[in-house]
Write a protein that holds these residues in place. Structure first.
Motif, mmCIF file in Angstrom:
data_model
loop_
_atom_site.group_PDB
_atom_site.id
_atom_site.type_symbol
_atom_site.label_atom_id
_atom_site.label_comp_id
_atom_site.label_asym_id
_atom_site.label_seq_id
_atom_site.Cartn_x
_atom_site.Cartn_y
_atom_site.Cartn_z
ATOM 1 N N ILE A 1 -14.268 -8.320 41.624
ATOM 2 C CA ILE A 1 -15.226 -9.429 41.519
ATOM 3 C C ILE A 1 -15.778 -9.793 42.903
ATOM 4 N N THR A 2 -14.902 -9.793 43.915
ATOM 5 C CA THR A 2 -15.363 -10.168 45.261
ATOM 6 C C THR A 2 -16.310 -9.129 45.850
ATOM 7 N N ARG A 3 -16.294 -7.901 45.321
ATOM 8 C CA ARG A 3 -17.195 -6.865 45.837
ATOM 9 C C ARG A 3 -18.529 -6.827 45.098
ATOM 10 N N MET A 4 -18.669 -7.643 44.057
ATOM 11 C CA MET A 4 -19.911 -7.638 43.294
ATOM 12 C C MET A 4 -21.040 -8.314 44.074
ATOM 13 N N SER A 5 -22.259 -7.867 43.818
ATOM 14 C CA SER A 5 -23.429 -8.459 44.463
ATOM 15 C C SER A 5 -23.884 -9.701 43.690
ATOM 16 N N MET A 6 -24.836 -10.420 44.261
ATOM 17 C CA MET A 6 -25.273 -11.685 43.677
ATOM 18 C C MET A 6 -25.835 -11.565 42.253
ATOM 19 N N PRO A 7 -26.559 -10.484 41.891
ATOM 20 C CA PRO A 7 -27.034 -10.390 40.503
ATOM 21 C C PRO A 7 -25.902 -10.449 39.472
ATOM 22 N N PHE A 8 -24.730 -9.967 39.845
ATOM 23 C CA PHE A 8 -23.570 -10.034 38.941
ATOM 24 C C PHE A 8 -23.221 -11.490 38.639
ATOM 25 N N PHE A 9 -23.219 -12.332 39.668
ATOM 26 C CA PHE A 9 -22.862 -13.739 39.479
ATOM 27 C C PHE A 9 -23.998 -14.518 38.819
ATOM 28 N N ASP A 10 -25.219 -13.978 38.898
ATOM 29 C CA ASP A 10 -26.326 -14.581 38.147
ATOM 30 C C ASP A 10 -26.124 -14.380 36.649
ATOM 31 N N ARG A 11 -25.507 -13.240 36.279
ATOM 32 C CA ARG A 11 -25.334 -12.903 34.868
ATOM 33 C C ARG A 11 -24.038 -13.439 34.280
ATOM 34 N N HIS A 12 -23.005 -13.651 35.102
ATOM 35 C CA HIS A 12 -21.694 -14.052 34.605
ATOM 36 C C HIS A 12 -21.376 -15.472 35.052
ATOM 37 N N HIS A 13 -21.020 -16.281 34.078
ATOM 38 C CA HIS A 13 -20.695 -17.677 34.350
ATOM 39 C C HIS A 13 -19.343 -17.762 35.063
ATOM 40 N N SER A 14 -19.223 -18.702 35.998
ATOM 41 C CA SER A 14 -17.987 -18.839 36.766
ATOM 42 C C SER A 14 -16.796 -19.158 35.858
ATOM 43 N N GLY A 15 -17.016 -19.988 34.814
ATOM 44 C CA GLY A 15 -15.934 -20.314 33.883
ATOM 45 C C GLY A 15 -15.409 -19.088 33.168
#
Length: 606
Positions: free
Chosen positions: A123-137
């Motif tokens: 998860i820490t190696r993912m780029s920002m588009p990944f976090f745009d698609r996946h909710h933090s919860g």
């Protein structure tokens, strides 16, 4: 022939694709068990010994009844020997069950610790588009709850498969050894068991998936509200948010009730089936004893085995529920692990490693185009050259593309077309670890971690000494503020640095820059939420930190960049004007409008 080809290449149905994904996830999870093959072999051996000791006990009682009591043998020594053997078998069963459970817990917890570690690292190696698609919860649920559910597979389901599976096989062996006819009657319920399990399989999975998705939404909602509690209280939204929480909570509760109801119905169905089979065995066996076709000891042993026969079946069916939830969690984690970062490092033969000592700090944007979605373009064609050591201010209204440009330079996202160069090297050829050492980013609301001020400055790197941290804080003017705190540099901060003002957090973030020594400094709206006095302190820290570095300042307040070497004015993702503050004012263009608007706002505030 053509019909055969068409059937071979027909698209997979969603159910088939889901089954393939589930199988792939299950297979990938089992790979984590490979290093523990010897441990699982020892577990299987301990299980066989423990089960054999258990199942020999009814057989001993059968021998006692048929070969001793039924023939009225009064030799007490025989009973003593049987009693001693029975006791020894109980001790053997206890010992190997204890060893087996400890070995399984050791292997299972090691496997889950490795999965959790790999998942967090991924998860820490993912780029920002990944976090745009996946909710933090949802991601929190993956790391905490889903891995814990998978732990149940290795510590409960796998144990049940090994122990209860072997128990069934040995019980069947002993039953056939005692009486073939009664054994076949006992096995007649197996098709019914398989039929019931098949009926409940999809129903249980559907209910579990529903409960998990609603739990994820609930966790996400709680995380959002805790993060935004200041805003909720400022606008007196407690009642509205409580109402929304009640809806999420009620939804999860209803899904949980459905899941529990399905589990109870499934398990009790097998209880009833086991009791009916036992009644049938007592009736058939009793008739056989009365007709002298079966000995009393055989019937006793058979009743013991039939009771034990349904115990492992019931255990396996109960673990089936856990297995259903485990496979769903495996699938969810596998979906995360199978995600590839949109921003990947170049191949080793194409990578160019730049050290901070080598970097001069020249930045070039050549025909850069970018959009967050496929059907949008935020930056159409951006061309920009920044000299080493130059301080450049970037201004523009909201949505002008200022922060997007900085995100591209940090390579949080990759450009659609064009190139971004640092000292003539395309940043796509610079490993991300190296790139992020070269570039230091100070954001509008700098993030503080739970830990001491020392740890927040050096970001938990033990190779950075306490003396270096103190020297950096003195350099940016944060030392006097820190010394006023109760525990000074050892003061513990909570998440997001509650207890510190926005300006104090900014000063700590500047100290980070001094400690890590990047050659390019970026400030993204770093003074947007500061009062004028605190802004002066931060501005002084900025001037100290920016010396000798290429600096890009995204400014909400034009006063922050008025003394920059050059100011870039952006509109709709393009540079419309650039020059010094006085040069831009003399153009009587877009910058002058921004300046006059800002001047009127500051005047009206006074």
């Amino acid at each position: 022939m053509s019909s055969q080809l068409s059937s071979d290449v027909r698209p997979k149905k969603p159910e088939e694709e889901q089954e393939l994904n589930r199988f792939a996830a299950f297979k990938a999870t089992l790979q984590y068990a490979k290093p523990h093959r010897k441990t699982f072999a020892a577990i299987a051996l301990c299980t066989i010994l423990a089960i054999s000791a258990d199942l020999l006990q009814p057989y001993l009682v059968k021998i006692t009844i048929d070969d001793h009591l039924a023939v009225q043998n009064t030799d007490i020594r025989f009973l003593v020997i049987i009693a001693v053997i029975y006791t020894l078998l109980s001790l053997v069963s206890f010992l190997f069950t204890y060893v087996q459970n400890n070995l399984l817990q050791f292997a299972g917890q090691n496997i889950i610790a490795r999965i959790r570690k790999d998942l967090f690292s991924h998860i820490t190696r993912m780029s920002m588009p990944f976090f745009d698609r996946h909710h933090s919860g949802s991601l929190v649920t993956n790391v905490s709850s889903d891995t814990e559910t998978i732990s149940q597979f290795f510590t409960q389901v796998l144990m049940s498969i090994i122990r209860d599976g072997m128990t069934l096989l040995l019980i069947i062996f002993f039953m056939f050894k005692l009486d073939v006819t009664l054994a076949w009657f006992s096995l007649s319920v197996v098709p019914i068991i398989i039929f019931i399990a098949a009926i409940f399989r999809k129903y249980l999975r559907r209910n579990y998936q529903l409960a998990r998705s609603r739990l994820s939404r609930l966790i996400g909602f709680i995380a959002e509200n805790v993060s935004g509690m200041g805003l909720i209280q400022a606008f007196r939204q407690e009642k509205e948010q409580y109402g929304r929480f009640t809806e999420h909570n009620e939804s999860y509760w209803q899904a949980n009730k459905r899941e529990i109801r399905a589990h109870v119905l499934f398990n009790r169905t097998f209880d009833v089936l086991g009791n009916l089979a036992l009644v049938l065995m007592v009736w058939l066996g009793g008739l056989a004893v009365l007709n002298r076709q079966v000995e009393v000891g055989v019937l006793y042993a058979f009743i013991s085995y039939i009771r034990q026969f349904f115990q492992p079946i019931n255990q396996i069916t109960m673990q089936w529920n856990t297995f259903q939830s485990t496979t769903v969690s495996m699938e969810r984690i596998w979906k995360i692990m199978s995600n590839k970062s949109n921003v990947a490092d170049a191949a080793p033969d194409q990578a160019i490693l730049l050290t901070t000592e080598q970097v001069r700090g020249q930045i070039d944007f050549y025909d850069v185009s970018f959009g967050y979605q496929d059907n949008e373009i935020i930056i159409p064609r951006l061309n920009l050259h920044i000299e080493p050591g130059e301080m450049v201010g970037v201004v523009g209204t909201t949505g002008a593309g200022k922060s997007t440009m900085i995100s591209l330079l940090n390579r949080f996202y990759d450009v659609r077309s064009g190139r971004i160069l640092i000292d003539g090297v395309d940043i796509r050829h610079i490993p991300q670890n190296s790139l992020h050492r070269i570039i230091g980013l100070v954001q509008q609301d700098p993030y503080m971690f739970s830990g001491s001020i020392i740890d927040n400055v050096r970001l938990f790197r033990e190779d950075i000494t306490r003396e270096q941290v103190i020297e950096a804080c003195q350099f940016v003017g944060a030392h006097s503020m820190i010394m006023r705190l109760r525990d000074q540099y050892d003061t513990l901060l909570t998440e997001r640095g509650s207890g510190l003002s926005a300006g104090e957090r900014q000063l700590i973030s500047f100290a980070r820059i001094v400690v890590f020594q990047p050659k390019i400094l970026i400030l993204d709206e770093a003074t947007a939420n500061l009062d004028s006095h605190t802004e002066q302190l931060v501005q002084h820290a900025l001037n100290s930190v920016a010396a000798g570095r290429t600096t890009i300042v995204i400014a909400h307040r034009l006063s922050t960049v008025m003394h920059a070497d050059r100011i870039i004015v952006m509109k709709d993702g393009q540079i419309v004007e650039q020059g010094t503050h006085h040069q831009l004012l003399s153009l009587h263009g877009y910058y002058e409008n921004l300046y006059n608007h800002a001047f009127k706002l500051s005047h009206s505030a006074l």
